[in-house]
Design a protein around this motif. Structure first.
Motif, PDB file in Angstrom:
ATOM      1  N   ARG A  56       0.857  -1.186   0.000  1.00 46.59           N
ATOM      2  CA  ARG A  56       0.000   0.000   0.000  1.00 46.59           C
ATOM      3  C   ARG A  56       0.891   1.232   0.000  1.00 46.59           C
ATOM      4  NH1 ARG A  56      -3.681  -2.520   4.904  1.00 46.59           N
ATOM      5  NH2 ARG A  56      -4.456  -4.319   3.717  1.00 46.59           N
ATOM      6  N   LEU A  57       0.734   2.069  -1.013  1.00 50.30           N
ATOM      7  CA  LEU A  57       1.648   3.181  -1.235  1.00 50.30           C
ATOM      8  C   LEU A  57       1.004   4.516  -0.900  1.00 50.30           C
ATOM      9  CD1 LEU A  57       4.358   4.254  -2.346  1.00 50.30           C
ATOM     10  CD2 LEU A  57       3.290   4.256  -4.625  1.00 50.30           C
ATOM     11  N   THR A  58       1.730   5.317  -0.129  1.00 51.45           N
ATOM     12  CA  THR A  58       1.347   6.697   0.157  1.00 51.45           C
ATOM     13  C   THR A  58       2.368   7.616  -0.499  1.00 51.45           C
ATOM     14  OG1 THR A  58       0.333   6.140   2.287  1.00 51.45           O
ATOM     15  CG2 THR A  58       1.021   8.422   1.978  1.00 51.45           C
ATOM     16  N   VAL A  59       1.899   8.607  -1.259  1.00 51.55           N
ATOM     17  CA  VAL A  59       2.792   9.527  -1.958  1.00 51.55           C
ATOM     18  C   VAL A  59       2.619  10.930  -1.383  1.00 51.55           C
ATOM     19  CG1 VAL A  59       3.449  10.499  -4.197  1.00 51.55           C
ATOM     20  CG2 VAL A  59       2.616   8.137  -4.057  1.00 51.55           C
ATOM     21  N   ALA A  60       3.727  11.553  -1.006  1.00 48.82           N
ATOM     22  CA  ALA A  60       3.725  12.916  -0.464  1.00 48.82           C
ATOM     23  C   ALA A  60       5.140  13.452  -0.568  1.00 48.82           C
ATOM     24  CB  ALA A  60       3.222  12.932   0.980  1.00 48.82           C
ATOM     25  N   ASN A  61       5.364  14.687  -0.088  1.00 46.67           N
ATOM     26  CA  ASN A  61       6.733  15.191  -0.123  1.00 46.67           C
ATOM     27  C   ASN A  61       7.558  14.513   0.972  1.00 46.67           C
ATOM     28  OD1 ASN A  61       6.407  16.681   2.340  1.00 46.67           O
ATOM     29  ND2 ASN A  61       5.529  18.380   1.193  1.00 46.67           N
ATOM     30  N   SER A  62       8.863  14.699   0.903  1.00 47.99           N
ATOM     31  CA  SER A  62       9.787  13.963   1.784  1.00 47.99           C
ATOM     32  C   SER A  62       9.510  14.223   3.259  1.00 47.99           C
ATOM     33  CB  SER A  62      11.231  14.346   1.449  1.00 47.99           C
ATOM     34  OG  SER A  62      11.573  13.918   0.152  1.00 47.99           O
ATOM     35  N   GLU A  63       9.217  15.468   3.608  1.00 42.70           N
ATOM     36  CA  GLU A  63       8.966  15.821   5.003  1.00 42.70           C
ATOM     37  C   GLU A  63       7.762  15.078   5.564  1.00 42.70           C
ATOM     38  OE1 GLU A  63       7.455  19.864   7.189  1.00 42.70           O
ATOM     39  OE2 GLU A  63       9.215  20.075   5.889  1.00 42.70           O
ATOM     40  N   THR A  64       6.689  15.007   4.778  1.00 42.91           N
ATOM     41  CA  THR A  64       5.472  14.325   5.214  1.00 42.91           C
ATOM     42  C   THR A  64       5.695  12.832   5.364  1.00 42.91           C
ATOM     43  OG1 THR A  64       4.091  15.999   4.134  1.00 42.91           O
ATOM     44  CG2 THR A  64       3.056  13.885   4.643  1.00 42.91           C
ATOM     45  N   ILE A  65       6.408  12.231   4.407  1.00 44.95           N
ATOM     46  CA  ILE A  65       6.671  10.792   4.471  1.00 44.95           C
ATOM     47  C   ILE A  65       7.494  10.455   5.706  1.00 44.95           C
ATOM     48  CG2 ILE A  65       7.881   8.872   3.360  1.00 44.95           C
ATOM     49  CD1 ILE A  65       5.197   9.609   2.072  1.00 44.95           C
ATOM     50  N   ALA A  66       8.531  11.228   5.986  1.00 42.92           N
ATOM     51  CA  ALA A  66       9.366  10.969   7.159  1.00 42.92           C
ATOM     52  C   ALA A  66       8.546  11.052   8.442  1.00 42.92           C
ATOM     53  CB  ALA A  66      10.532  11.956   7.197  1.00 42.92           C
ATOM     54  N   ALA A  67       7.636  12.021   8.514  1.00 46.14           N
ATOM     55  CA  ALA A  67       6.801  12.173   9.706  1.00 46.14           C
ATOM     56  C   ALA A  67       5.880  10.971   9.886  1.00 46.14           C
ATOM     57  CB  ALA A  67       5.984  13.459   9.604  1.00 46.14           C
ATOM     58  N   LYS A  68       5.344  10.432   8.799  1.00 45.27           N
ATOM     59  CA  LYS A  68       4.444   9.282   8.880  1.00 45.27           C
ATOM     60  C   LYS A  68       5.193   8.009   9.268  1.00 45.27           C
ATOM     61  CE  LYS A  68       0.732  10.806   5.766  1.00 45.27           C
ATOM     62  NZ  LYS A  68      -0.332  10.582   6.764  1.00 45.27           N
ATOM     63  N   VAL A  69       6.441   7.887   8.836  1.00 39.50           N
ATOM     64  CA  VAL A  69       7.247   6.734   9.259  1.00 39.50           C
ATOM     65  C   VAL A  69       7.571   6.857  10.746  1.00 39.50           C
ATOM     66  CG1 VAL A  69       9.441   5.529   8.952  1.00 39.50           C
ATOM     67  CG2 VAL A  69       8.211   6.367   6.954  1.00 39.50           C
ATOM     68  N   ASP A  71       5.814   8.262  13.094  1.00 37.18           N
ATOM     69  CA  ASP A  71       4.661   7.967  13.969  1.00 37.18           C
ATOM     70  C   ASP A  71       4.064   6.582  13.695  1.00 37.18           C
ATOM     71  OD1 ASP A  71       2.970   8.125  11.755  1.00 37.18           O
ATOM     72  OD2 ASP A  71       2.202  10.112  12.248  1.00 37.18           O
ATOM     73  N   HIS A  72       4.796   5.767  12.909  1.00 33.87           N
ATOM     74  CA  HIS A  72       4.441   4.366  12.629  1.00 33.87           C
ATOM     75  C   HIS A  72       3.195   4.222  11.760  1.00 33.87           C
ATOM     76  CE1 HIS A  72       6.821   2.819  16.408  1.00 33.87           C
ATOM     77  NE2 HIS A  72       7.536   3.579  15.607  1.00 33.87           N
ATOM     78  N   SER A  73       2.786   5.309  11.091  1.00 31.76           N
ATOM     79  CA  SER A  73       1.699   5.186  10.120  1.00 31.76           C
ATOM     80  C   SER A  73       2.166   4.427   8.885  1.00 31.76           C
ATOM     81  CB  SER A  73       1.185   6.573   9.708  1.00 31.76           C
ATOM     82  OG  SER A  73       0.682   7.278  10.808  1.00 31.76           O
ATOM     83  N   LEU A  74       3.470   4.484   8.618  1.00 33.19           N
ATOM     84  CA  LEU A  74       4.065   3.780   7.491  1.00 33.19           C
ATOM     85  C   LEU A  74       5.195   2.887   8.001  1.00 33.19           C
ATOM     86  CD1 LEU A  74       4.347   6.737   4.930  1.00 33.19           C
ATOM     87  CD2 LEU A  74       2.680   4.874   4.871  1.00 33.19           C
ATOM     88  N   ALA A 208      11.576   3.309  11.221  1.00 33.01           N
ATOM     89  CA  ALA A 208      11.655   3.516  12.669  1.00 33.01           C
ATOM     90  C   ALA A 208      12.273   2.276  13.311  1.00 33.01           C
ATOM     91  CB  ALA A 208      10.265   3.790  13.242  1.00 33.01           C
ATOM     92  N   PRO A 209      13.448   2.384  13.920  1.00 31.99           N
ATOM     93  CA  PRO A 209      14.110   1.191  14.470  1.00 31.99           C
ATOM     94  C   PRO A 209      13.334   0.534  15.611  1.00 31.99           C
ATOM     95  CG  PRO A 209      15.250   3.201  15.139  1.00 31.99           C
ATOM     96  CD  PRO A 209      14.240   3.606  14.112  1.00 31.99           C
ATOM     97  N   ARG A 210      12.453   1.279  16.276  1.00 27.56           N
ATOM     98  CA  ARG A 210      11.696   0.709  17.391  1.00 27.56           C
ATOM     99  C   ARG A 210      10.434  -0.028  16.937  1.00 27.56           C
ATOM    100  NH1 ARG A 210      11.905   5.550  21.962  1.00 27.56           N
ATOM    101  NH2 ARG A 210      14.187   5.604  22.166  1.00 27.56           N
ATOM    102  N   LYS A 211      10.082   0.154  15.651  1.00 30.79           N
ATOM    103  CA  LYS A 211       8.892  -0.524  15.139  1.00 30.79           C
ATOM    104  C   LYS A 211       9.220  -1.995  14.883  1.00 30.79           C
ATOM    105  CE  LYS A 211       5.555  -0.401  11.304  1.00 30.79           C
ATOM    106  NZ  LYS A 211       4.362  -0.460  12.124  1.00 30.79           N
ATOM    107  N   PHE A 212       8.231  -2.853  15.081  1.00 30.86           N
ATOM    108  CA  PHE A 212       8.394  -4.292  14.831  1.00 30.86           C
ATOM    109  C   PHE A 212       8.907  -4.534  13.409  1.00 30.86           C
ATOM    110  CE2 PHE A 212       6.061  -8.004  12.959  1.00 30.86           C
ATOM    111  CZ  PHE A 212       6.880  -8.981  13.488  1.00 30.86           C
ATOM    112  N   ARG A 213      10.046  -5.234  13.296  1.00 34.18           N
ATOM    113  CA  ARG A 213      10.645  -5.527  12.004  1.00 34.18           C
ATOM    114  C   ARG A 213      10.266  -6.944  11.589  1.00 34.18           C
ATOM    115  NH1 ARG A 213      15.519  -2.903  10.631  1.00 34.18           N
ATOM    116  NH2 ARG A 213      15.713  -4.438   8.975  1.00 34.18           N
ATOM    117  N   SER A 214       9.270  -7.052  10.742  1.00 31.62           N
ATOM    118  CA  SER A 214       8.842  -8.352  10.249  1.00 31.62           C
ATOM    119  C   SER A 214       9.821  -8.854   9.198  1.00 31.62           C
ATOM    120  CB  SER A 214       7.447  -8.254   9.636  1.00 31.62           C
ATOM    121  OG  SER A 214       7.485  -7.428   8.484  1.00 31.62           O
TER     122      SER A 214
END
Length: 247
Positions: A56-69, A71-74, A208-214
């Motif tokens: 599932r792909l979300t497209v936005a500018n770099s700042e927005t994508i980094a913020a979503k990663v 907060d674990h949205s991505l 995010a290194p703290r997010k579960f790495r499957s």
């Protein structure tokens, strides 16, 4: 509720891994340049190797994508500039060259290279704030004695296609990734001129290194690293387009 859903997804991924399968949903974010030009082929090849993955792909500018990663949205993000967020791990994937583009009839079209000062004297079409490209380009101007606020900005646009259209109409010059104008260079609707000194950037992957790495996320990160390295070995269209031009 969001945390419960995330835990449910992690549980499903862990159960799937017990069978040795790489399966499940993968939430990917990408800046618009990467999403439009590099990522489709990579996702297609990854899906062919792991058909049970639901990307599932979300497209936005770099700042927005980094913020979503962050907060674990991505699960993972592909951006055009290194993230400044200390909670994210950034992996440099490949080098990308930026060039000045202009209409074939523009005064700078016959040049083999242009400086920051050359561009500062021209009407300029810019990316929006928050764009990774905008951040890299602003630093280029600052490093070479030009205040980005002093540029003759005709318009700020959030779409590469809109920027290319404005430049084709000779409304100004712009700085873009060479990989995004290959078609226009072949058709002769745009001219790409190398910057002096050359401007390159690292396309980066963040997670995010703290997010579960499957196992799925690990497989995707490794796959993208390899594919971006292969992309970086391909010849830049600017080298072909400038061949034979003299200043």
């Amino acid at each position: 509720s969001e945390r419960i859903l995330a835990l449910s997804g992690e549980m499903e991924a862990r159960v799937g891994e017990l069978t040795g399968q790489v399966t499940g949903p993968l939430m990917i974010g990408a800046s618009t340049t990467i999403a439009e030009y590099q990522l489709p082929r990579i996702l297609g090849e990854f899906k062919a190797r792991f058909p049970q993955v639901q990307a599932r792909l979300t497209v936005a500018n770099s700042e927005t994508i980094a913020a979503k990663v962050a907060d674990h949205s991505l699960d993972v993000g592909l951006i055009e500039a290194p993230s400044h967020d200390p909670n994210l791990t950034t992996l440099a994937c490949c080098e990308d060259e930026l060039v000045m583009i202009c209409a074939p009839t523009h005064a700078l079209a016959a040049h083999t290279s242009v400086s920051a000062r050359d561009i500062a004297d021209q009407p300029y079409v810019s990316r929006e704030h928050g764009s990774g490209t905008r951040e890299v380009v602003d630093e280029f101007f600052k490093d070479h004695g030009v205040n980005p606020d002093d540029l003759h900005i005709e318009m700020e646009l959030g779409s590469r296609e809109a920027i290319k259209g404005a430049v084709e109409a000779n409304l100004g010059v712009a700085i873009m990734s060479a990989s995004t104008v290959a078609k226009e260079l072949q058709l002769g609707t745009l001219v790409a001129v190398q910057l002096n000194p050359r401007l390159t950037r690292e396309l980066s992957m963040v997670y995010a290194p703290r997010k579960f790495r499957s196992k799925l996320l690990d497989a995707f990160i490794s796959f993208v690293e390899v594919k971006f390295q292969q992309c970086g070995l391909e010849a830049s269209p600017i080298k072909r387009a400038t061949k034979g031009r003299a200043r």
